[in-house]
Design an enzyme around this catalytic site. Structure first.
Site, PDB file in Angstrom:
ATOM      1  N   LYS A  52       0.841  -1.207   0.000  1.00  0.00           N
ATOM      2  CA  LYS A  52       0.000   0.000   0.000  1.00  0.00           C
ATOM      3  C   LYS A  52       0.874   1.254   0.000  1.00  0.00           C
ATOM      4  O   LYS A  52       0.622   2.212  -0.737  1.00  0.00           O
ATOM      5  CB  LYS A  52      -0.948  -0.019   1.216  1.00  0.00           C
ATOM      6  CG  LYS A  52      -2.010  -1.121   1.126  1.00  0.00           C
ATOM      7  CD  LYS A  52      -2.836  -1.279   2.407  1.00  0.00           C
ATOM      8  CE  LYS A  52      -3.770  -2.487   2.277  1.00  0.00           C
ATOM      9  NZ  LYS A  52      -4.578  -2.747   3.471  1.00  0.00           N
ATOM     10  N   GLN A  96      -4.353  -1.556   9.854  1.00  0.00           N
ATOM     11  CA  GLN A  96      -4.304  -2.879   9.212  1.00  0.00           C
ATOM     12  C   GLN A  96      -4.840  -3.945  10.172  1.00  0.00           C
ATOM     13  O   GLN A  96      -4.470  -3.989  11.348  1.00  0.00           O
ATOM     14  CB  GLN A  96      -2.854  -3.202   8.785  1.00  0.00           C
ATOM     15  CG  GLN A  96      -2.710  -4.469   7.971  1.00  0.00           C
ATOM     16  CD  GLN A  96      -3.383  -4.403   6.586  1.00  0.00           C
ATOM     17  OE1 GLN A  96      -3.558  -3.335   6.018  1.00  0.00           O
ATOM     18  NE2 GLN A  96      -3.754  -5.550   6.058  1.00  0.00           N
ATOM     19  N   ASP A 119     -10.810   2.852   4.463  1.00  0.00           N
ATOM     20  CA  ASP A 119     -11.109   1.423   4.359  1.00  0.00           C
ATOM     21  C   ASP A 119     -12.613   1.176   4.317  1.00  0.00           C
ATOM     22  O   ASP A 119     -13.050   0.064   3.991  1.00  0.00           O
ATOM     23  CB  ASP A 119     -10.553   0.680   5.584  1.00  0.00           C
ATOM     24  CG  ASP A 119      -9.282  -0.100   5.287  1.00  0.00           C
ATOM     25  OD1 ASP A 119      -9.095  -0.500   4.119  1.00  0.00           O
ATOM     26  OD2 ASP A 119      -8.499  -0.312   6.230  1.00  0.00           O
TER      27      ASP A 119
HETATM   28  N1  GUN Z   1      -6.785  -6.938   6.453  1.00  0.00           N
HETATM   29  C1  GUN Z   1      -7.165  -7.647   5.366  1.00  0.00           C
HETATM   30  N2  GUN Z   1      -7.699  -6.838   4.423  1.00  0.00           N
HETATM   31  C2  GUN Z   1      -7.653  -5.591   4.930  1.00  0.00           C
HETATM   32  C3  GUN Z   1      -8.052  -4.327   4.420  1.00  0.00           C
HETATM   33  O1  GUN Z   1      -8.588  -4.178   3.293  1.00  0.00           O
HETATM   34  N3  GUN Z   1      -7.825  -3.271   5.242  1.00  0.00           N
HETATM   35  C4  GUN Z   1      -7.281  -3.401   6.479  1.00  0.00           C
HETATM   36  N4  GUN Z   1      -7.124  -2.301   7.224  1.00  0.00           N
HETATM   37  N5  GUN Z   1      -6.904  -4.565   6.983  1.00  0.00           N
HETATM   38  C5  GUN Z   1      -7.090  -5.650   6.206  1.00  0.00           C
END
Ligand code: GUN
Length: 290
Positions: A52, A96, A119
């Protein structure tokens, strides 16, 4: 069988965002700025967050990575979230997941300001999605819809079967596929661990979305010939033929299913890169909403 190439599509989208950012900067705007909090040293989570942050650099965003110890107290983590909420330099941020067991994930997600929740996990954004109001869409299901769109996959009137009811993929996926919108208008069935006669249901599907987190769970006998198969799984399995001794694989038995599916996403290189592209899109949107 058509391969739905999420990696190439994500790069196309990132290049579009890059042009948007250049135009914004020429018009006197500041660069969009994404922050990510990662707690602990889960190698998969670290890899995802690394991707990311790298993508931010690719499109010309600023990024900030906040790395915290796995034994951080819940209150301290909420303080970190509040700092990002109040930091005017940050347009949007993510925490995350998963978080360590001693931390209440919902408490943390609810501490994020909805307008910085790129998110789309805050109840305000989840609620808006369920009401059909504009909101930040969760990146993985939004990325799947975008991938279907870019490959002109017809969804209207089709039967979509979603495997998995998680709040970050399965549940919002059912809402997106059933809404009255382009690449929506599906009849959706959501299946989960208590579903009976699963194969009977999946065999009726024109579109299957596998988001259960079990390697090779979806086998060829579960798929109707010509169906569209979207694999959300990212599972690490042993593979002695690899130098590392492991490899990534999806929830779908790709080798067998790809022989009968009309179209299929690979793992890696399918849904994962699309998630990143949609997170960047949300961050751009957050920076423009301010
Ligand atoms: N863990 C797995 N997928 C995601 C996501 O799209 N965002 C976040 N913050 N954590 C995750």
């Amino acid at each position: 069988m058509k391969l739905l190439d999420g990696k190439a599509t994500s790069l196309d989208i990132q290049n579009e965002i890059k042009v948007n950012v250049e135009e914004l900067i020429s018009a006197g705007h500041k660069k969009p700025h994404l922050a990510a909090i990662i707690v602990g040293d889960n190698p998969a989570s670290r890899a995802y967050v690394g991707h990311k942050i790298k993508a931010c650099a690719h499109v010309g965003f600023d990024s900030t990575l906040i790395e915290l110890s796995s034994n951080i107290e819940e209150e301290q983590l909420i303080d970190e979230v509040n700092q990002l909420n109040h930091n005017k330099e940050i347009d949007g941020f993510i925490v995350q997941l998963p978080l360590p067991d001693h931390i209440d994930e919902q408490k943390i997600l609810q501490a994020i300001l909805p307008e910085k929740d790129v998110d789309g996990f805050h109840p305000v954004n989840a609620g808006k999605l369920s009401l059909g109001l504009p909101s930040f869409l969760p990146a993985t299901p939004a990325g799947i819809v975008e991938l279907l769109d870019r490959y002109n996959v017809e969804t209207s009137g089709k039967h979509a079967v979603v495997l998995g009811r998680s709040s970050i993929v399965g549940t919002p996926m059912t809402l997106l596929l059933s809404r009255n919108a382009k690449r929506g208008n599906c009849t959706v069935t959501i299946c989960h661990s208590k579903t009976q006669n699963l194969s009977d249901i999946t065999r009726q599907a024109d579109i299957v979305i596998a988001a259960i987190g079990r390697p090779h769970f979806v086998t060829a006998d579960m798929i109707k010939p010509g169906a569209i198969v979207i694999d959300v799984g990212i599972n690490r399995i042993d593979d002695p033929s690899k130098k590392s001794g492991t490899r990534l694989t999806g929830d779908v038995d790709f080798e067998a299913v790809s022989k009968i599916a009309g179209a299929i996403t690979p793992v890696p290189g399918g849904v994962g890169p699309m998630t990143i592209a949609m997170l960047l899109k949300n961050t751009l949107k957050a920076s423009l909403l301010k």
